[in-house]
Each structure stands twice: as C-alpha cells, then as structure tokens.
Design an enzyme around this catalytic site. Structure first.
Site, short mmCIF file in Angstrom:
data_model
loop_
_atom_site.label_atom_id
_atom_site.label_comp_id
_atom_site.label_asym_id
_atom_site.label_seq_id
_atom_site.Cartn_x
_atom_site.Cartn_y
_atom_site.Cartn_z
N SER A 26 7.31 0.50 -4.87
CA SER A 26 8.56 0.90 -4.24
C SER A 26 9.69 0.05 -4.84
CB SER A 26 8.45 0.74 -2.72
OG SER A 26 9.56 1.30 -2.08
N THR A 27 10.46 -0.60 -3.97
CA THR A 27 11.60 -1.36 -4.48
C THR A 27 11.15 -2.42 -5.50
OG1 THR A 27 12.59 -1.08 -2.31
CG2 THR A 27 13.61 -2.70 -3.77
N HIS B 65 8.33 5.16 -5.22
CA HIS B 65 9.40 5.67 -4.37
C HIS B 65 10.70 5.63 -5.16
CE1 HIS B 65 6.76 3.78 -1.01
NE2 HIS B 65 6.31 4.98 -1.35
N MET C 10 9.03 -2.76 -0.05
CA MET C 10 9.24 -3.12 1.35
C MET C 10 8.22 -2.45 2.26
SD MET C 10 13.33 -2.87 1.42
CE MET C 10 13.39 -1.76 0.06
N ASP D 30 3.54 0.45 3.06
CA ASP D 30 2.89 1.62 2.47
C ASP D 30 1.83 1.17 1.46
OD1 ASP D 30 2.51 4.35 2.24
OD2 ASP D 30 3.94 4.56 0.59
#
Lengths: 131, 195
Positions: free
Chosen positions: B9-10, B35, B125, B128
C-alpha cells in the site's frame, strides 16, 4: 498546465528547502502554505505530484485530502503525505488508497528528488483520455 | 502451481521497485496487489515491467495464472482466484478500507495438492494482508514481510507479523532473494538485464 510538484506545508523553512532542492534538480515546483491554498491551486488546474503535510493548523493534511476527494480534485494527481510522525493515525484509513507514499521529515534531499522524479514519471506515462 | 501473492500500500511503489529490480523469471505466478488510484494502473505496470525479466500484466477477467508472470490487480476490483488457477475480478465493497484487498486475494487460495504458496506483505497503513498470511500459513505456505527499517509505513507488515504466521522479514532486496531461493528460476534462452 504542465505536470509539476506542489509542496503544501505551513512551515516556511520546509517550503523554502523543498523548493530549493527540487528546483535545483530542474523540477518545476510550487509551494503553498495551507490546505485551502492547495485546493485553490487544484481548482486553477494544477496537475502533478502533491507533497502534503499532515500537521497543519486549521485544515490539516487529512482534511485537505478529504476535500480534494469531495470535489474530485484528486483525480489524476499523485499525493504523498509529509510528516515527522512515526506512524499514521486511523484518520487515514478512509483515504489511504489515495495516498501513494509517505515521506518523512526531515528530508533526505536525494531521496526527495528520487521520489518526485519517480512519481512524475508515472504521470508522464498515464494514457491521456483525450488522445 | 507455485503462487506468490504480494500486497503493498502506501510506500509500495518504491519497495516494489527494489524487490523487482533484476528479479529473474521465478518459477511461480505472482499476484500483486498495490493499493493505488485507478489512473495509475497502466503506468505502474509499465514502470514495474522495466525492472524485471518477468512479464508484467494488468490482470484481466478469466486470465489463467502462469509461472514467470506478474498479474497486477486493477484498482476498484477485488482479485480472487478460482481453483488457484483462474483470475476472477469482482466488483465489491471495500475490505479493510480498500479495493482490491490483499486479504480478499489471499483468502481465495485453496488447499490443493502440489500447489505451493508464499504471501508477502510490504509497507502500508492498517492491517490488510494479516488475515491473508495467516490463511496461507494454515494452507502450509510461507509468509514473508518487509522489515521496519525499510518500510515507509510499518503497519501492514507489523500486523502480519503479529499473527505469528510470518517465516521471514527483511528488506525488499532480501525478499527478492528469498523468492528466488524458494521457487528457483525458470529456464529461458535469453536473460539479459539492463539498467
């Protein structure tokens, strides 16, 4: 408007430093001091990479991101959050798929340039719907 | 079939750049869930394909998994596997605040004789991927996570680590080496890495 970088930070020293670093690397960068000013630049047509500070008085980074989403101003722009905070808060959960990266202060100039260049390169290869 | 599922993700694009840099064609199919906003799907795949000898594709409905290929989950669809072989893209509500969700993809894996699995959770973050690696471990697979020193945001790897299902944690480079060590390299006639 050409693809570029916008630094959003209430700290003038941060704005000055980031602008110096990015412009020194021949990148087209602008700086604003608040979330409201960021939104105004987006409404005027800014398109590019947004380095968005989290901790700002009034409208903070999360508020700004939420407002961008509400107005559809995040479309086509890459957002990287800037912070000195060690871990993001749960406030970020609802907007996290709009944040591609998380850049820690203080900045490593070379790392900042590499980050900006990488994400600008992503935008250069985005298929243009008008083409 | 050997299947690697990677969730990020991030901060993921930078971690993936490092993980895929000079990655040879490993003897496994890779499912990648990053993501990201939908408009970046194509440019993200293009940037990744320039890093690795593996073929990188944006996943499409009914595509069959193939060793040596990276199947990137498109934004706004959950990617699930049917019988560990066929890609099914499902419109649905966000899970863990995201779509596609790493957990949804990993939880679609099924116990199947001769199939081998590795789940990898990179920077990001929240949590997940945590339930996903627990599931993979329960299926007899392995779980790797990015270490704190190299993760832009350690939440996702840390949440996975807290499940007790993680076999290895390290830098993206060490995760790359671990994948090569685990699955080996597909034989090809030409393997030239430039850049």
């Amino acid at each position: 408007m050409s693809k570029q970088i916008m630094i959003v930070d209430d700290d003038p020293a941060v704005r000055y430093t980031v602008l110096e670093v990015l412009r020194g690397a021949d990148m087209n960068a602008i700086a604003v001091d608040s979330g409201e000013a960021c939104l105004e630049e987006l409404r005027k047509g800014f398109h590019g990479v947004i380095l968005l500070d989290i901790m700002m008085p009034g409208m903070d980074g999360w508020d700004t991101l939420e407002a961008m989403k509400r107005e559809g101003l995040n479309e086509g722009n890459i957002v990287c959050m800037l912070t000195a905070v060690i871990s993001p808060s749960e406030e970020m959960d609802s907007v996290k798929d709009n944040v591609l990266d998380y850049v820690r202060k203080p900045f490593d100039p070379d790392g900042l340039i590499a980050t900006a260049k990488e994400y600008l390169s992503y935008l250069r290869t985005v298929p243009d719907e008008n083409e | 079939m050997n299947i690697v599922m990677i969730g990020a993700s991030t901060g993921g694009p930078k971690a993936l750049r490092s993980l895929f840099e000079y990655l040879p064609r490993i003897d496994a199919a890779v499912i990648l869930i990053q993501h990201m906003p939908k408009f970046l799907n194509v440019s993200f795949c293009k940037a990744l394909s320039e890093r690795t000898l593996m073929d990188v594709h944006l996943a499409v409905q009914d595509q069959l998994l193939e060793h040596g290929v990276v199947h990137v989950a498109p934004s706004e669809y959950h990617l699930v596997l049917a019988d560990n072989r066929r890609i099914d893209l499902v419109r649905g509500v966000k899970v863990n605040y995201v779509c596609p969700s790493v957990d949804v993809a990993m939880l679609s894996l099924q116990a199947r004789r001769d199939d081998r699995f590795v789940g990898v959770v990179l920077t990001g973050m929240a949590a997940d991927g945590a339930e996903g690696v627990r599931h993979i471990k329960n299926l007899g697979g392995m779980a790797f996570v990015q270490n704190q020193m190299t993760a832009a945001v350690y939440d996702m790897p840390h949440s996975a680590l807290l499940t007790g299902a993680v076999d290895f944690q390290g830098s993206p480079k060490s995760l790359r080496e671990k994948l090569v060590e685990t699955f080996g390299v597909l034989e090809t006639t030409t393997q030239t890495v430039t850049g």
